[in-house]
Motif scaffolding. Structure first.
Motif, PDB file in Angstrom:
ATOM      1  N   LYS A 171       0.836  -1.201   0.000  1.00 20.08           N
ATOM      2  CA  LYS A 171       0.000   0.000   0.000  1.00 20.08           C
ATOM      3  C   LYS A 171       0.873   1.254   0.000  1.00 20.08           C
ATOM      4  O   LYS A 171       1.932   1.285   0.643  1.00 20.08           O
ATOM      5  CB  LYS A 171      -0.917   0.025   1.228  1.00 20.08           C
ATOM      6  N   LEU A 172       0.406   2.263  -0.721  1.00 20.77           N
ATOM      7  CA  LEU A 172       1.061   3.565  -0.729  1.00 20.77           C
ATOM      8  C   LEU A 172      -0.010   4.631  -0.569  1.00 20.77           C
ATOM      9  O   LEU A 172      -1.002   4.642  -1.304  1.00 20.77           O
ATOM     10  CB  LEU A 172       1.850   3.777  -2.015  1.00 20.77           C
ATOM     11  N   ASN A 173       0.185   5.526   0.402  1.00 21.26           N
ATOM     12  CA  ASN A 173      -0.745   6.616   0.648  1.00 21.26           C
ATOM     13  C   ASN A 173       0.000   7.948   0.633  1.00 21.26           C
ATOM     14  O   ASN A 173       1.090   8.079   1.209  1.00 21.26           O
ATOM     15  CB  ASN A 173      -1.434   6.463   2.013  1.00 21.26           C
ATOM     16  N   TYR A 174      -0.583   8.931  -0.036  1.00 18.15           N
ATOM     17  CA  TYR A 174      -0.083  10.298  -0.004  1.00 18.15           C
ATOM     18  C   TYR A 174      -1.153  11.153   0.663  1.00 18.15           C
ATOM     19  O   TYR A 174      -2.318  11.142   0.237  1.00 18.15           O
ATOM     20  CB  TYR A 174       0.194  10.806  -1.414  1.00 18.15           C
ATOM     21  N   SER A 175      -0.800  11.868   1.727  1.00 20.24           N
ATOM     22  CA  SER A 175      -1.808  12.641   2.454  1.00 20.24           C
ATOM     23  C   SER A 175      -1.196  13.924   2.998  1.00 20.24           C
ATOM     24  O   SER A 175       0.024  14.031   3.183  1.00 20.24           O
ATOM     25  CB  SER A 175      -2.399  11.812   3.601  1.00 20.24           C
ATOM     26  N   ASN A 176      -2.077  14.877   3.262  1.00 21.53           N
ATOM     27  CA  ASN A 176      -1.665  16.162   3.794  1.00 21.53           C
ATOM     28  C   ASN A 176      -2.635  16.562   4.883  1.00 21.53           C
ATOM     29  O   ASN A 176      -3.857  16.486   4.706  1.00 21.53           O
ATOM     30  CB  ASN A 176      -1.657  17.214   2.676  1.00 21.53           C
ATOM     31  N   GLY A 177      -2.103  16.977   6.027  1.00 22.94           N
ATOM     32  CA  GLY A 177      -2.959  17.319   7.151  1.00 22.94           C
ATOM     33  C   GLY A 177      -2.907  18.789   7.495  1.00 22.94           C
ATOM     34  O   GLY A 177      -1.891  19.459   7.295  1.00 22.94           O
ATOM     35  N   SER A 178      -4.017  19.283   8.037  1.00 24.15           N
ATOM     36  CA  SER A 178      -4.074  20.683   8.465  1.00 24.15           C
ATOM     37  C   SER A 178      -5.076  20.805   9.609  1.00 24.15           C
ATOM     38  O   SER A 178      -5.966  19.966   9.766  1.00 24.15           O
ATOM     39  CB  SER A 178      -4.494  21.594   7.308  1.00 24.15           C
ATOM     40  N   SER A 179      -4.930  21.858  10.409  1.00 25.28           N
ATOM     41  CA  SER A 179      -5.868  22.149  11.486  1.00 25.28           C
ATOM     42  C   SER A 179      -6.741  23.324  11.072  1.00 25.28           C
ATOM     43  O   SER A 179      -6.515  23.942  10.022  1.00 25.28           O
ATOM     44  CB  SER A 179      -5.117  22.474  12.779  1.00 25.28           C
ATOM     45  N   GLU A 180      -7.747  23.643  11.893  1.00 21.33           N
ATOM     46  CA  GLU A 180      -8.664  24.717  11.525  1.00 21.33           C
ATOM     47  C   GLU A 180      -7.981  26.079  11.494  1.00 21.33           C
ATOM     48  O   GLU A 180      -8.482  27.011  10.864  1.00 21.33           O
ATOM     49  CB  GLU A 180      -9.838  24.743  12.493  1.00 21.33           C
ATOM     50  N   ASN A 181      -6.855  26.209  12.165  1.00 18.04           N
ATOM     51  CA  ASN A 181      -6.132  27.481  12.170  1.00 18.04           C
ATOM     52  C   ASN A 181      -4.918  27.465  11.253  1.00 18.04           C
ATOM     53  O   ASN A 181      -4.082  28.365  11.296  1.00 18.04           O
ATOM     54  CB  ASN A 181      -5.688  27.825  13.599  1.00 18.04           C
ATOM     55  N   GLN A 182      -4.801  26.447  10.449  1.00 16.72           N
ATOM     56  CA  GLN A 182      -3.620  26.292   9.594  1.00 16.72           C
ATOM     57  C   GLN A 182      -4.059  25.853   8.212  1.00 16.72           C
ATOM     58  O   GLN A 182      -4.849  24.921   8.057  1.00 16.72           O
ATOM     59  CB  GLN A 182      -2.663  25.263  10.194  1.00 16.72           C
ATOM     60  N   SER A 183      -3.596  26.503   7.199  1.00 14.90           N
ATOM     61  CA  SER A 183      -3.930  26.139   5.824  1.00 14.90           C
ATOM     62  C   SER A 183      -3.074  24.955   5.384  1.00 14.90           C
ATOM     63  O   SER A 183      -2.031  24.654   5.970  1.00 14.90           O
ATOM     64  CB  SER A 183      -3.693  27.326   4.882  1.00 14.90           C
ATOM     65  N   ILE A 184      -3.504  24.312   4.327  1.00 17.89           N
ATOM     66  CA  ILE A 184      -2.786  23.146   3.799  1.00 17.89           C
ATOM     67  C   ILE A 184      -1.502  23.598   3.113  1.00 17.89           C
ATOM     68  O   ILE A 184      -1.500  24.515   2.289  1.00 17.89           O
ATOM     69  CB  ILE A 184      -3.669  22.371   2.820  1.00 17.89           C
ATOM     70  N   LYS A 185      -0.393  22.968   3.483  1.00 20.65           N
ATOM     71  CA  LYS A 185       0.899  23.243   2.876  1.00 20.65           C
ATOM     72  C   LYS A 185       1.465  21.951   2.304  1.00 20.65           C
ATOM     73  O   LYS A 185       1.469  20.916   2.975  1.00 20.65           O
ATOM     74  CB  LYS A 185       1.872  23.816   3.904  1.00 20.65           C
ATOM     75  N   LEU A 186       1.957  22.030   1.064  1.00 21.85           N
ATOM     76  CA  LEU A 186       2.523  20.832   0.435  1.00 21.85           C
ATOM     77  C   LEU A 186       3.745  20.336   1.194  1.00 21.85           C
ATOM     78  O   LEU A 186       4.059  19.138   1.171  1.00 21.85           O
ATOM     79  CB  LEU A 186       2.899  21.141  -1.017  1.00 21.85           C
ATOM     80  N   SER A 187       4.418  21.217   1.898  1.00 20.88           N
ATOM     81  CA  SER A 187       5.607  20.816   2.649  1.00 20.88           C
ATOM     82  C   SER A 187       5.255  19.918   3.829  1.00 20.88           C
ATOM     83  O   SER A 187       6.124  19.236   4.381  1.00 20.88           O
ATOM     84  CB  SER A 187       6.353  22.051   3.151  1.00 20.88           C
ATOM     85  N   ASN A 188       3.976  19.909   4.219  1.00 18.59           N
ATOM     86  CA  ASN A 188       3.545  19.061   5.342  1.00 18.59           C
ATOM     87  C   ASN A 188       3.043  17.692   4.884  1.00 18.59           C
ATOM     88  O   ASN A 188       2.541  16.914   5.689  1.00 18.59           O
ATOM     89  CB  ASN A 188       2.434  19.762   6.128  1.00 18.59           C
ATOM     90  N   SER A 189       3.160  17.431   3.606  1.00 19.44           N
ATOM     91  CA  SER A 189       2.633  16.175   3.065  1.00 19.44           C
ATOM     92  C   SER A 189       3.397  14.965   3.598  1.00 19.44           C
ATOM     93  O   SER A 189       4.584  15.048   3.901  1.00 19.44           O
ATOM     94  CB  SER A 189       2.706  16.184   1.534  1.00 19.44           C
ATOM     95  N   LYS A 190       2.669  13.854   3.701  1.00 18.65           N
ATOM     96  CA  LYS A 190       3.257  12.603   4.172  1.00 18.65           C
ATOM     97  C   LYS A 190       3.031  11.520   3.123  1.00 18.65           C
ATOM     98  O   LYS A 190       1.952  11.415   2.539  1.00 18.65           O
ATOM     99  CB  LYS A 190       2.620  12.157   5.490  1.00 18.65           C
ATOM    100  N   ILE A 191       4.041  10.739   2.888  1.00 16.52           N
ATOM    101  CA  ILE A 191       3.936   9.566   2.020  1.00 16.52           C
ATOM    102  C   ILE A 191       4.192   8.338   2.880  1.00 16.52           C
ATOM    103  O   ILE A 191       5.239   8.221   3.519  1.00 16.52           O
ATOM    104  CB  ILE A 191       4.940   9.615   0.854  1.00 16.52           C
ATOM    105  N   HIS A 192       3.237   7.438   2.912  1.00 19.53           N
ATOM    106  CA  HIS A 192       3.350   6.225   3.715  1.00 19.53           C
ATOM    107  C   HIS A 192       3.369   5.004   2.799  1.00 19.53           C
ATOM    108  O   HIS A 192       2.490   4.840   1.949  1.00 19.53           O
ATOM    109  CB  HIS A 192       2.195   6.111   4.702  1.00 19.53           C
ATOM    110  N   ILE A 193       4.366   4.180   2.971  1.00 20.97           N
ATOM    111  CA  ILE A 193       4.500   2.942   2.197  1.00 20.97           C
ATOM    112  C   ILE A 193       4.482   1.770   3.163  1.00 20.97           C
ATOM    113  O   ILE A 193       5.180   1.775   4.172  1.00 20.97           O
ATOM    114  CB  ILE A 193       5.821   2.937   1.397  1.00 20.97           C
ATOM    115  N   SER A 194       3.670   0.766   2.882  1.00 24.86           N
ATOM    116  CA  SER A 194       3.617  -0.400   3.767  1.00 24.86           C
ATOM    117  C   SER A 194       3.495  -1.680   2.946  1.00 24.86           C
ATOM    118  O   SER A 194       2.948  -1.682   1.839  1.00 24.86           O
ATOM    119  CB  SER A 194       2.434  -0.300   4.742  1.00 24.86           C
ATOM    120  N   LEU A 195       3.998  -2.750   3.484  1.00 26.76           N
ATOM    121  CA  LEU A 195       3.898  -4.068   2.859  1.00 26.76           C
ATOM    122  C   LEU A 195       3.562  -5.085   3.934  1.00 26.76           C
ATOM    123  O   LEU A 195       4.302  -5.254   4.903  1.00 26.76           O
ATOM    124  CB  LEU A 195       5.213  -4.455   2.171  1.00 26.76           C
TER     125      LEU A 195
END
Length: 561
Positions: free
Chosen positions: A533-557
């Motif tokens: 599995k591979l997931n690309y996701s980006n998280g933000s809070s209500e007081n913070q806008s989405i930033k590409l620099s905060n993105s996470k890539i998770h790889i699992s087998l």
């Protein structure tokens, strides 16, 4: 004329003559009048035959068909030869009966009559004549399933009145059968308690083939075994042997993932990951052992081991034991131990009662008011319901509901504080069709206490929680996470999915209440090595806008062996 030419002409002539003879006999069925002949034609009987014996069989078959249609007074008059290749069969149809009223005694099981009739009273039921034979076969099969496989149904005192067939239903019963021996074939070391406790099939139990088949379907829910064909019964003069056909499955899993993202403080790439080993039924007891080690980018380390021993000494009671060690950089280390006794009601439902102890040590040299040494003891009650999804290797579980409640006391420097905990983890897959589905999961927890310290709070965030955030980077005394995915199956071994995660949490130490959002996409593919599995996701809070620099890539087998 040569010999070969003569032989060829003879062979062609013989085949042509045989073909003509094979289609030389014709049959016509006639009634006493034109209307009766039309009814006979509607039967669609065979009209051409290769020999006279086949023609005679069809003449008798027509008579049987008339009886099944309700012409109970029909008669076959004669079969006349019109010429060398044509025959005429004559029938009298008589009156047609459409309904049969069957009387039964008070000891008959009226519940099974609903399978064949919509008109049921205290002492009789009605069916259409054309379905009477099939209805009796259905009733006989149901009676056989209840433990009397050799029983027979008989219609007696048959009479006809005012267009209705009347009859009495009698059961010619034999000695009721019980299961004497259960034999597992294909997997000789299959855990015996699973037959009695999991499948709930026991010796001296009333024989019911339908119920047995329903129970053995539960084998598909086991990770370490599968049913390879339907159960079979061997009847002897004085015993009944039940054969269950099972094969052992690969059930051990090795799971790991590698995650990387940019540290917002240092702008450097950081890695995190974990190893998860799950051993199932290696001792042919149905036991399981899980070993987890995790290290993430926040300098957090987790060691977790859990063992489950089902059906102790053949009883319905199982034992669960666990140890968890969590270390937060150089701040604190917490050790948690638990023991549970569980009762498995059936393959889908279980209830557990247990004790949980926790001890945490402050590792900081300087005084920290939010971190403190403590010990706690909780008594927990938990319930789990699991509904599998058969024949789906990518998503084997369709629905899970896991809830736990506990009451206990936390002690700091001999000062006790009563506390309660409630934890919930539930998910459901809604299958729109064979390729499209929607996945929803709710994870929530609450710790109710008058005061809180940081090292007792719940920790969440990451691939197994709200995606787009660092692993276990969020602390709360109350939180709720809602994970959603739209999944599209490209094939039986490949899917793509969206990621929309929502969360709300409270941290009373920081006087913080916040809402979180995680967005992304991913895919999964089932390979020979396991599920990748591979997931690309980006998280933000209500007081913070989405930033590409905060993105996470998770790889699992997750490999199965």
């Amino acid at each position: 004329m040569t010999l070969k030419t003569t032989a060829f002409i003879f062979l062609v002539g013989w085949l042509s003559t045989s073909n003509l003879l094979a289609q030389s006999l014709e049959l016509k069925a006639l009634g006493a009048n034109e209307d009766a002949t039309i009814i006979l034609d509607a039967l669609g009987y065979q009209q051409r035959f290769s020999d006279f014996n086949s023609l005679e069989l069809e003449v008798n078959s027509i008579a049987n068909s008339l009886s099944h249609l309700g012409y109970l007074e029909s008669e076959f008059l004669d079969l006349k030869k019109v010429n060398d290749s044509s025959f005429v069969a004559t029938y009298i149809l008589g009156k047609r009966y459409t309904t049969a009223r069957i009387h039964f005694d008070t000891g008959f099981n009226r519940k099974i009559l609903k399978l064949v009739s919509n008109v049921i009273t205290e002492n009789y039921f009605e069916v259409e004549i054309n379905s009477l034979e099939a209805s009796l076969k259905t009733l006989n099969a149901e009676i056989a399933n209840t433990g009397d496989p050799f029983s027979k149904l008989q219609l007696t005192n048959i009479r006809k009145e005012a267009g209705v067939l009347y009859a009495d239903l009698n059961i010619v019963a034999q000695l009721q059968r019980t299961i004497d021996t259960v034999i597992v074939k294909g997997y000789d070391k299959f855990p015996k308690p699973y037959v009695k406790r999991y499948l709930k099939i026991k010796s001296k139990q009333a024989f019911n083939l339908k119920t047995i088949r329903e129970k053995t379907e539960a084998l598909e829910n086991l990770q370490f075994a599968a049913q390879i064909k339907d159960p079979e019964i061997l009847f002897t003069k004085d015993s009944t042997l039940l054969y269950i056909y099972v094969e052992k499955q690969k059930s051990n899993t090795f799971d790991g993932f590698l995650g990387f993202g940019t540290n917002t403080d240092t702008d450097k790439l950081e890695f995190d990951g974990y190893l998860n080993l799950h051993l199932i039924n290696n001792l042919n007891y149905g036991e399981s052992l899980r070993l987890l080690y995790k290290s993430d980018e926040s300098e957090q380390k987790t060691f977790d081991v859990k063992a489950k021993l089902p059906y102790l000494f053949g009883s319905p009671i199982g034992l669960q034991l666990g140890l968890n060690i969590f270390k937060k950089d150089s701040s604190f280390v917490t050790t948690t131990q638990f023991a549970k006794m569980d009762y498995q009601f059936d393959p889908k439902n279980s209830l557990a009662l247990g004790i949980n102890t926790q001890a945490s040590t402050n590792l900081l040299d300087n005084l920290n008011l939010t971190i403190n040494d403590f010990k706690s003891t909780f008594y927990n009650l938990s319930y789990i319901h699991i509904r599998p999804q058969r024949y789906d290797k990518l998503f084997p579980v369709n629905f899970q509901f896991d809830i736990s409640a506990g009451m206990g006391k936390r002690t700091i420097e001999d000062i006790g504080q009563s506390q309660t905990k409630l934890e919930l983890n539930s998910f459901k897959i809604v299958n729109l069709n064979l390729r499209n589905s929607i996945y929803g999961q709710v994870s929530a927890a609450i710790l109710d206490s008058d005061t809180y310290i940081e090292n007792e709070l719940f920790r969440f965030g990451g691939i197994n929680s709200i995606r787009g955030f660092e692993e276990n980077s969020l602390t709360a005394n109350l939180y709720a996470v809602f994970n959603t995915e739209y999944r599209y199956k490209v094939s039986s071994n490949l899917y793509v999915n969206s990621i929309i995660d929502l969360a709300y949490y409270e941290n009373q130490i920081l006087d913080l209440k916040s809402k979180l959002l995680g967005l992304g996409f991913g895919f999964g593919v089932l390979t020979q090595a396991g599920l990748f599995k591979l997931n690309y996701s980006n998280g933000s809070s209500e007081n913070q806008s989405i930033k590409l620099s905060n993105s996470k890539i998770h790889i699992s087998l997750s490999a199965t062996f």
